[in-house]
Scaffold this motif. Structure first.
Motif, PDB file in Angstrom:
ATOM      1  N   PRO A 218       3.742   5.369   3.934  1.00 30.69           N
ATOM      2  CA  PRO A 218       4.387   4.165   3.381  1.00 30.69           C
ATOM      3  C   PRO A 218       4.239   2.936   4.268  1.00 30.69           C
ATOM      4  N   ALA A 219       4.106   3.134   5.568  1.00 30.90           N
ATOM      5  CA  ALA A 219       3.988   1.985   6.477  1.00 30.90           C
ATOM      6  C   ALA A 219       2.656   1.254   6.301  1.00 30.90           C
ATOM      7  N   ARG A 220       1.683   1.884   5.655  1.00 26.40           N
ATOM      8  CA  ARG A 220       0.363   1.277   5.456  1.00 26.40           C
ATOM      9  C   ARG A 220       0.087   0.990   3.990  1.00 26.40           C
ATOM     10  N   ARG A 221       1.158   0.872   3.196  1.00 26.53           N
ATOM     11  CA  ARG A 221       0.932   0.733   1.750  1.00 26.53           C
ATOM     12  C   ARG A 221       0.256  -0.588   1.394  1.00 26.53           C
ATOM     13  N   PHE A 222       0.518  -1.676   2.152  1.00 24.91           N
ATOM     14  CA  PHE A 222      -0.140  -2.946   1.875  1.00 24.91           C
ATOM     15  C   PHE A 222      -1.641  -2.833   2.084  1.00 24.91           C
ATOM     16  N   LEU A 223      -2.043  -2.218   3.190  1.00 25.99           N
ATOM     17  CA  LEU A 223      -3.468  -2.048   3.477  1.00 25.99           C
ATOM     18  C   LEU A 223      -4.131  -1.175   2.419  1.00 25.99           C
ATOM     19  N   ILE A 224      -3.445  -0.108   2.020  1.00 27.49           N
ATOM     20  CA  ILE A 224      -3.995   0.796   0.998  1.00 27.49           C
ATOM     21  C   ILE A 224      -4.165   0.061  -0.327  1.00 27.49           C
ATOM     22  N   LEU A 225      -3.175  -0.756  -0.719  1.00 31.98           N
ATOM     23  CA  LEU A 225      -3.258  -1.504  -1.966  1.00 31.98           C
ATOM     24  C   LEU A 225      -4.395  -2.521  -1.931  1.00 31.98           C
ATOM     25  N   GLN A 226      -4.582  -3.165  -0.801  1.00 34.32           N
ATOM     26  CA  GLN A 226      -5.641  -4.161  -0.682  1.00 34.32           C
ATOM     27  C   GLN A 226      -7.023  -3.512  -0.784  1.00 34.32           C
ATOM     28  N   ILE A 227      -7.205  -2.384  -0.090  1.00 30.91           N
ATOM     29  CA  ILE A 227      -8.489  -1.676  -0.156  1.00 30.91           C
ATOM     30  C   ILE A 227      -8.735  -1.153  -1.565  1.00 30.91           C
TER      31      ILE A 227
ATOM     32  N   ARG B 253      -7.217 -15.306   0.660  1.00 33.89           N
ATOM     33  CA  ARG B 253      -6.025 -14.490   0.863  1.00 33.89           C
ATOM     34  C   ARG B 253      -4.772 -15.334   1.171  1.00 33.89           C
ATOM     35  N   PRO B 254      -4.377 -16.228   0.240  1.00 31.42           N
ATOM     36  CA  PRO B 254      -3.107 -16.938   0.432  1.00 31.42           C
ATOM     37  C   PRO B 254      -1.922 -15.990   0.310  1.00 31.42           C
ATOM     38  N   PHE B 255      -2.135 -14.872  -0.342  1.00 30.35           N
ATOM     39  CA  PHE B 255      -1.141 -13.807  -0.431  1.00 30.35           C
ATOM     40  C   PHE B 255      -1.881 -12.502  -0.666  1.00 30.35           C
ATOM     41  N   ARG B 256      -1.164 -11.398  -0.530  1.00 28.58           N
ATOM     42  CA  ARG B 256      -1.780 -10.082  -0.687  1.00 28.58           C
ATOM     43  C   ARG B 256      -0.930  -9.230  -1.614  1.00 28.58           C
ATOM     44  N   VAL B 257      -1.504  -8.143  -2.063  1.00 32.82           N
ATOM     45  CA  VAL B 257      -0.738  -7.197  -2.865  1.00 32.82           C
ATOM     46  C   VAL B 257       0.426  -6.679  -2.020  1.00 32.82           C
ATOM     47  N   GLY B 258       1.624  -6.734  -2.577  1.00 33.21           N
ATOM     48  CA  GLY B 258       2.823  -6.311  -1.857  1.00 33.21           C
ATOM     49  C   GLY B 258       3.633  -7.450  -1.296  1.00 33.21           C
ATOM     50  N   ASP B 259       3.066  -8.680  -1.288  1.00 31.67           N
ATOM     51  CA  ASP B 259       3.800  -9.833  -0.770  1.00 31.67           C
ATOM     52  C   ASP B 259       4.890 -10.270  -1.744  1.00 31.67           C
ATOM     53  N   ARG B 260       5.967 -10.814  -1.178  1.00 41.25           N
ATOM     54  CA  ARG B 260       6.987 -11.484  -1.976  1.00 41.25           C
ATOM     55  C   ARG B 260       6.634 -12.971  -2.001  1.00 41.25           C
ATOM     56  N   VAL B 261       6.388 -13.520  -3.187  1.00 38.95           N
ATOM     57  CA  VAL B 261       5.931 -14.896  -3.292  1.00 38.95           C
ATOM     58  C   VAL B 261       6.798 -15.682  -4.271  1.00 38.95           C
TER      59      VAL B 261
ATOM     60  N   TYR C 286       9.800 -15.782  -8.779  1.00 37.52           N
ATOM     61  CA  TYR C 286       9.817 -15.148  -7.458  1.00 37.52           C
ATOM     62  C   TYR C 286       9.760 -13.639  -7.652  1.00 37.52           C
ATOM     63  N   GLY C 287       8.916 -12.980  -6.886  1.00 41.22           N
ATOM     64  CA  GLY C 287       8.828 -11.531  -6.994  1.00 41.22           C
ATOM     65  C   GLY C 287       7.723 -10.976  -6.108  1.00 41.22           C
ATOM     66  N   GLU C 288       7.372  -9.724  -6.362  1.00 40.83           N
ATOM     67  CA  GLU C 288       6.387  -9.022  -5.537  1.00 40.83           C
ATOM     68  C   GLU C 288       5.054  -8.914  -6.275  1.00 40.83           C
ATOM     69  N   ILE C 289       3.974  -9.248  -5.582  1.00 34.82           N
ATOM     70  CA  ILE C 289       2.631  -9.119  -6.138  1.00 34.82           C
ATOM     71  C   ILE C 289       2.295  -7.629  -6.248  1.00 34.82           C
ATOM     72  N   VAL C 290       1.996  -7.168  -7.463  1.00 37.36           N
ATOM     73  CA  VAL C 290       1.667  -5.755  -7.651  1.00 37.36           C
ATOM     74  C   VAL C 290       0.177  -5.542  -7.903  1.00 37.36           C
ATOM     75  N   SER C 291      -0.541  -6.581  -8.342  1.00 35.88           N
ATOM     76  CA  SER C 291      -1.981  -6.422  -8.523  1.00 35.88           C
ATOM     77  C   SER C 291      -2.649  -7.787  -8.558  1.00 35.88           C
ATOM     78  N   ILE C 292      -3.870  -7.833  -8.036  1.00 35.55           N
ATOM     79  CA  ILE C 292      -4.717  -9.026  -8.111  1.00 35.55           C
ATOM     80  C   ILE C 292      -5.963  -8.615  -8.862  1.00 35.55           C
ATOM     81  N   GLY C 293      -6.065  -9.039 -10.113  1.00 36.15           N
ATOM     82  CA  GLY C 293      -7.178  -8.618 -10.960  1.00 36.15           C
ATOM     83  C   GLY C 293      -8.292  -9.649 -10.991  1.00 36.15           C
TER      84      GLY C 293
END
Length: 273
Positions: free
Chosen positions: A52-61, A121-129, A135-142
């Motif tokens: 879980p500590a690497r979920r942002f990196l996993i989502l981005q990859i 990369r102004p934001f990444r998957v998992g960011d709160r923007v 306002y909310g959490e980015i769940v996917s960048i298509g």
């Protein structure tokens, strides 16, 4: 007459490429691409559960690999199955470019913006923007849109092109922790030093607090309901953005109770004349 014969021959050549055998393998290949993308998504979900500590990196990859799979897989599938002549490939590329430029200019702008978002990369998957009033959490960048889940659990879909021209604020910028701002309002004659000490105690004892970053306070005189008061603003970091509201609620609940227990004066509403 020769031009007519050439057009007929070209149409017959194209029709020969799209035979039943080719269409069958295109359908099979399309299903295989979809299955591979689903398998990649399932794999990333399992990895996030284990790490879980690497979920942002996993989502981005995972997002980047899905992009590559759909783009290069689709092009490779058509070339491998249909095996069109070079002249047809050049003609098709020109036709697609013209179509995107005129009929699908908005979608093309979002596609280009999606590629820019991956690199800029102004934001990444998992960011709160914060984007406009959302306002909310980015769940996917298509390829065409960004999907964001609000704190009310609403899924918001935003075209990529809007992020290129509008202002977007990222609360955590790819990090797990994020600053959470919470306000307490005190009376003008309240013991501010004691109130700050009590709220700091609440923050540092919260199970959601990320204490490797500092806790900061600001005091400001504000007007509330036509009466002056002191705003005690606490700025602390939550250890995981998913606990943002839980952290804020914990601070407010325990902080309010502690202020009342120590008789810290709070603003009084003005009585009607």
């Amino acid at each position: 007459m020769n031009e007519t014969n050439g057009l007929v021959d070209g149409l017959l050549s194209i029709a020969g490429i799209f035979n039943l055998y080719a269409i069958f393998w295109l359908i099979i290949g399309g299903f295989a691409l979809w299955a591979a993308a689903q398998g990649l998504n399932n794999l990333s979900q399992r990895l996030m559960g284990k790490i879980p500590a690497r979920r942002f990196l996993i989502l981005q990859i995972s997002t980047l690999l899905t992009f590559a799979l759909y783009i290069f897989g689709t092009v490779g599938l058509f070339i491998a199955v249909l095996q069109p002549p070079k002249e047809l490939l050049f003609a098709a590329a020109g036709s697609v470019a013209v179509a995107l430029g005129f009929a699908l200019k908005d979608i093309a702008a979002s596609l280009v913006a999606g590629i820019l978002l991956l690199f800029d990369r102004p934001f990444r998957v998992g960011d709160r923007v914060s984007f406009g009033d959302t306002y909310g959490e980015i769940v996917s960048i298509g390829l065409r849109t960004v999907r964001l889940v609000t704190l009310d659990d609403n899924l918001v879909t935003i075209p990529n092109s809007r992020f290129i021209t509008d202002v977007v604020a990222s609360g955590n910028a790819g990090e797990l922790d994020m600053m959470v701002v919470t306000d307490f309002h005190l009376a003008l004659d309240a013991n501010l030093a004691e109130a700050q000490k009590l709220i700091e105690e609440v923050v540092v004892t919260s199970r959601y607090a990320y204490l490797k970053k500092p806790v900061a306070f600001t005091l400001e005189e504000v007007e509330i309901a036509h009466a002056l008061a002191i705003r005690l603003r606490v700025k602390a970091y939550v250890l995981d953005v998913r606990y943002e509201k839980a952290f804020q609620s914990d601070i407010v609940q325990r902080g309010t109770a502690l202020l009342a227990m120590h008789n810290i004066a709070r603003p009084k509403p003005l009585l009607a004349v």
